[in-house]
Design a protein around this motif. Structure first.
Motif, PDB file in Angstrom:
ATOM      1  N   ASN A  19       0.802  -1.232   0.000  1.00 54.25           N
ATOM      2  CA  ASN A  19       0.000   0.000   0.000  1.00 54.25           C
ATOM      3  C   ASN A  19       0.833   1.280   0.000  1.00 54.25           C
ATOM      4  OD1 ASN A  19       0.993  -0.161   2.605  1.00 54.25           O
ATOM      5  ND2 ASN A  19      -0.952   0.371   3.586  1.00 54.25           N
ATOM      6  N   LYS A  20       2.128   1.133  -0.185  1.00 54.32           N
ATOM      7  CA  LYS A  20       2.978   2.322  -0.243  1.00 54.32           C
ATOM      8  C   LYS A  20       2.774   3.024  -1.594  1.00 54.32           C
ATOM      9  CE  LYS A  20       5.044   1.939   3.744  1.00 54.32           C
ATOM     10  NZ  LYS A  20       4.844   2.971   4.803  1.00 54.32           N
ATOM     11  N   PRO A  21       2.415   4.290  -1.594  1.00 50.91           N
ATOM     12  CA  PRO A  21       2.172   4.993  -2.865  1.00 50.91           C
ATOM     13  C   PRO A  21       3.437   5.043  -3.718  1.00 50.91           C
ATOM     14  CG  PRO A  21       1.312   6.260  -1.007  1.00 50.91           C
ATOM     15  CD  PRO A  21       2.179   5.172  -0.424  1.00 50.91           C
ATOM     16  N   ILE A  22       3.241   5.035  -5.013  1.00 47.30           N
ATOM     17  CA  ILE A  22       4.348   5.170  -5.946  1.00 47.30           C
ATOM     18  C   ILE A  22       3.933   6.150  -7.032  1.00 47.30           C
ATOM     19  CG2 ILE A  22       3.590   3.191  -7.336  1.00 47.30           C
ATOM     20  CD1 ILE A  22       6.527   2.675  -8.006  1.00 47.30           C
ATOM     21  N   SER A  23       4.871   7.008  -7.417  1.00 38.61           N
ATOM     22  CA  SER A  23       4.596   7.959  -8.488  1.00 38.61           C
ATOM     23  C   SER A  23       5.915   8.297  -9.162  1.00 38.61           C
ATOM     24  CB  SER A  23       3.935   9.225  -7.946  1.00 38.61           C
ATOM     25  OG  SER A  23       3.671  10.134  -8.993  1.00 38.61           O
ATOM     26  N   LYS A  26       2.268   5.819 -12.717  1.00 37.29           N
ATOM     27  CA  LYS A  26       1.490   6.856 -12.045  1.00 37.29           C
ATOM     28  C   LYS A  26       1.111   6.452 -10.628  1.00 37.29           C
ATOM     29  CE  LYS A  26      -0.554   8.788 -16.246  1.00 37.29           C
ATOM     30  NZ  LYS A  26      -1.826   9.102 -16.951  1.00 37.29           N
ATOM     31  N   ASP A  27       0.837   5.153 -10.440  1.00 35.86           N
ATOM     32  CA  ASP A  27       0.415   4.674  -9.121  1.00 35.86           C
ATOM     33  C   ASP A  27       0.595   3.159  -9.072  1.00 35.86           C
ATOM     34  OD1 ASP A  27      -1.689   3.696 -10.712  1.00 35.86           O
ATOM     35  OD2 ASP A  27      -3.014   5.351 -10.162  1.00 35.86           O
ATOM     36  N   ASN A  28       0.123   2.545  -7.987  1.00 36.97           N
ATOM     37  CA  ASN A  28       0.274   1.099  -7.816  1.00 36.97           C
ATOM     38  C   ASN A  28      -0.534   0.299  -8.844  1.00 36.97           C
ATOM     39  OD1 ASN A  28       2.126   0.957  -5.688  1.00 36.97           O
ATOM     40  ND2 ASN A  28       0.522   1.340  -4.162  1.00 36.97           N
ATOM     41  N   TRP A  29      -1.650   0.880  -9.322  1.00 40.01           N
ATOM     42  CA  TRP A  29      -2.399   0.204 -10.382  1.00 40.01           C
ATOM     43  C   TRP A  29      -1.514   0.018 -11.604  1.00 40.01           C
ATOM     44  CZ3 TRP A  29      -6.465  -2.507  -9.708  1.00 40.01           C
ATOM     45  CH2 TRP A  29      -7.472  -2.140  -8.799  1.00 40.01           C
ATOM     46  N   ASP A  30      -0.869   1.114 -12.008  1.00 42.79           N
ATOM     47  CA  ASP A  30       0.040   1.057 -13.158  1.00 42.79           C
ATOM     48  C   ASP A  30       1.117   0.004 -12.955  1.00 42.79           C
ATOM     49  OD1 ASP A  30      -0.791   2.624 -15.184  1.00 42.79           O
ATOM     50  OD2 ASP A  30       0.575   4.292 -14.811  1.00 42.79           O
ATOM     51  N   LEU A  31       1.742   0.041 -11.788  1.00 44.16           N
ATOM     52  CA  LEU A  31       2.844  -0.875 -11.511  1.00 44.16           C
ATOM     53  C   LEU A  31       2.380  -2.336 -11.570  1.00 44.16           C
ATOM     54  CD1 LEU A  31       5.773  -1.368 -10.639  1.00 44.16           C
ATOM     55  CD2 LEU A  31       5.015  -1.109  -8.249  1.00 44.16           C
ATOM     56  N   SER A  32       1.243  -2.634 -10.968  1.00 44.69           N
ATOM     57  CA  SER A  32       0.775  -4.024 -10.944  1.00 44.69           C
ATOM     58  C   SER A  32       0.392  -4.525 -12.330  1.00 44.69           C
ATOM     59  CB  SER A  32      -0.412  -4.151  -9.984  1.00 44.69           C
ATOM     60  OG  SER A  32      -1.525  -3.411 -10.429  1.00 44.69           O
ATOM     61  N   VAL A  33      -0.250  -3.666 -13.109  1.00 45.23           N
ATOM     62  CA  VAL A  33      -0.667  -4.084 -14.458  1.00 45.23           C
ATOM     63  C   VAL A  33       0.547  -4.316 -15.354  1.00 45.23           C
ATOM     64  CG1 VAL A  33      -1.846  -3.330 -16.559  1.00 45.23           C
ATOM     65  CG2 VAL A  33      -2.930  -2.989 -14.334  1.00 45.23           C
ATOM     66  N   GLU A  80      -2.971  -2.614  -4.766  1.00 44.25           N
ATOM     67  CA  GLU A  80      -2.753  -2.905  -3.336  1.00 44.25           C
ATOM     68  C   GLU A  80      -3.983  -3.524  -2.669  1.00 44.25           C
ATOM     69  OE1 GLU A  80      -3.579   1.282  -1.261  1.00 44.25           O
ATOM     70  OE2 GLU A  80      -2.408   1.417  -3.127  1.00 44.25           O
ATOM     71  N   PHE A  81      -5.016  -3.887  -3.470  1.00 44.74           N
ATOM     72  CA  PHE A  81      -6.327  -4.154  -2.890  1.00 44.74           C
ATOM     73  C   PHE A  81      -6.615  -5.626  -2.601  1.00 44.74           C
ATOM     74  CE2 PHE A  81      -6.489  -0.174  -5.229  1.00 44.74           C
ATOM     75  CZ  PHE A  81      -6.910   0.678  -4.218  1.00 44.74           C
ATOM     76  N   MET A  82      -5.657  -6.502  -2.806  1.00 43.00           N
ATOM     77  CA  MET A  82      -5.834  -7.907  -2.431  1.00 43.00           C
ATOM     78  C   MET A  82      -4.604  -8.387  -1.652  1.00 43.00           C
ATOM     79  SD  MET A  82      -7.669  -9.585  -5.805  1.00 43.00           S
ATOM     80  CE  MET A  82      -7.878 -11.167  -4.972  1.00 43.00           C
TER      81      MET A  82
END
Length: 277
Positions: A198-202, A207-214, A242-244
């Motif tokens: 859940n640590k933010p990334i930019s 842009k964010d953790n969604w970007d990184l995970s995808v 970060e949601f699971m």
């Protein structure tokens, strides 16, 4: 001279009389023939009308008989239902329900057989994956089975550098071993899921953790397809961000476990879905 004239007039009169008589006879014969033909035609017309009338009458009789027969059949059916005892009615209903039950039991048995086959396939897949990844430590990856699916959770330190989506050498070795299994068992679906803490990334790239995970999931898919020739339609990437989480993000160890890429494998269920329909 007078005598000659007299005899001439007599001959002329006789000749004229003969010609007139012949014309009369011919005319009379023609008239009689015409009358005869007219009578024949009238007779034929009357006969045709009589035949049509007889056919219509016969058709009407058949229609009435058919309607009457239908009424009799319906009456007999009503009488049969009325006279049927309650026991007979219950027996008929019981036979109907027993037939439906047998059909359901057949379907259930077929579904159970199919589920048993799927479970065997999952256990075989689990064994093959564990054997293929035997050389990697528990801190690098884990292999588990849950709800009919095989989960391979690869840590980010096995696959990626911190904050990066580029798979390193050690990660490619693990993916190569897994690809050997996938290429032998093409009757399974493969889902690649990227997860973060859940640590933010930019950054410039993410842009964010969604970007990184995808993008991490897509990088793994690209290597499996391009480098190790796994069928593209067999794999589906997705990012969960970060949601699971699988652990508490309040500790470094928990965040480390949450930063992972999961490769989820499951037998195709097309036949099962068809039977359920």
């Amino acid at each position: 001279m007078k005598k000659g004239l007299f005899f001439g007039l007599i001959l002329l009169s006789v000749a004229t009389s003969c010609v007139t008589k012949k014309k009369y006879e011919l005319a009379e014969n023609g008239r009689l023939d015409a009358i005869a033909r007219e009578n024949v035609l009238k007779g034929e017309l009357v006969g045709s009308r009589d035949e049509n009338d007889r056919l219509r009458e016969r058709l009407d009789v058949l229609i009435r008989d058919t309607a009457g027969l239908g009424r009799q059949i319906r009456s007999y059916q009503a009488m049969l239902n009325t006279n049927m005892s309650e026991q007979e009615k219950l027996n008929m209903l019981l036979q109907q329900k027993m037939g439906e039950l047998e059909e359901r039991e057949r379907t259930i048995n077929e579904l159970q057989d199919m589920m048993n086959v799927l479970n065997q396939e999952v256990q075989s897949l689990l064994t093959n994956v564990k054997d293929a990844l035997l050389g990697f430590g528990s801190d690098e990856l884990s292999v588990t089975e849950k709800d009919g699916k095989v989960y391979v959770a690869m840590s980010d330190k096995l696959l990626f550098e911190s904050g990066s989506a580029r798979v390193d050498k050690r990660g490619k070795e693990a993916l190569a071993k897994l690809a050997e299994v996938l290429n032998k068992q093409t009757n399974i679906d493969v889902f690649i899921e990227g997860h973060t803490d859940n640590k933010p990334i930019s950054t410039v790239q993410f842009k964010d953790n969604w970007d990184l995970s995808v993008i991490r999931a897509t990088s793994v898919v690209r290597i499996l397809i391009q480098d190790y020739h796994v069928k593209p339609l067999q794999i589906q990437p997705s990012g969960r961000g970060e949601f699971m989480p699988v652990d508490n993000n309040e500790t470094a160890e928990g965040r480390s476990r949450n930063r992972r890429t999961e490769i989820i494998m499951a037998p195709k269920l097309d036949k099962l879905y068809q039977m359920l329909k």
